[in-house]
Design a protein around this motif. Structure first.
Motif: not given
Length: 126
Positions: A75, A78, A86, A89-90, A93-95, A97-98
């Motif tokens: 996780d 920020d 921003s 950052q957009a 991709p939020e999908y 997994q790091w």
């Protein structure tokens, strides 16, 4: 299971967007056809440099050990993206997994100060 990455801000950050699953097929006559096998990019890379005190260094190494290297996902707080607009950052991709791509590299520069290199990779875990 997801492990917390420490609340530290990098001094340098490099982001490389991921690849899309494609395959190019070429015929003997020179024509080719490319297939797309997925709609999401994967294997994005995030390389960061930190200048940390010993307490911050301990929290970073704790994260490495708790995640069993690259086994568990991370996780990211920020603070990892502090200073990034921003709009940029957009584009991450939020999908994704790091997870750790490599062991952190530590260089001691003076008492209670270390320069640390971290490499993360983003995967498409379900």
């Amino acid at each position: 299971m997801s492990i917390d990455f420490p609340e530290i801000c990098p001094t340098r950050r490099t982001y490389t967007p991921g690849e899309y699953a494609t395959k190019r097929f070429s015929a003997i006559n020179g024509t080719s056809n490319t297939r797309l096998y997925g709609s999401k990019a994967f294997d994005a890379a995030l390389t960061m440099s930190f200048l940390l005190n010993d307490a911050e260094m301990a929290s970073l190494l704790d994260s490495w050990h708790e995640s069993k290297g690259g086994f568990y996902t991370l996780d990211l707080p920020d603070s990892v993206f502090a200073g990034v607009s921003s709009d940029l950052q957009a584009q991450i991709p939020e999908y994704l997994q790091w997870r750790w791509a490599e062991m952190p590299s530590v260089e001691s520069v003076m008492p209670d100060r270390s320069r640390v290199q971290v490499q993360l990779i983003a995967t498409l875990d379900s």
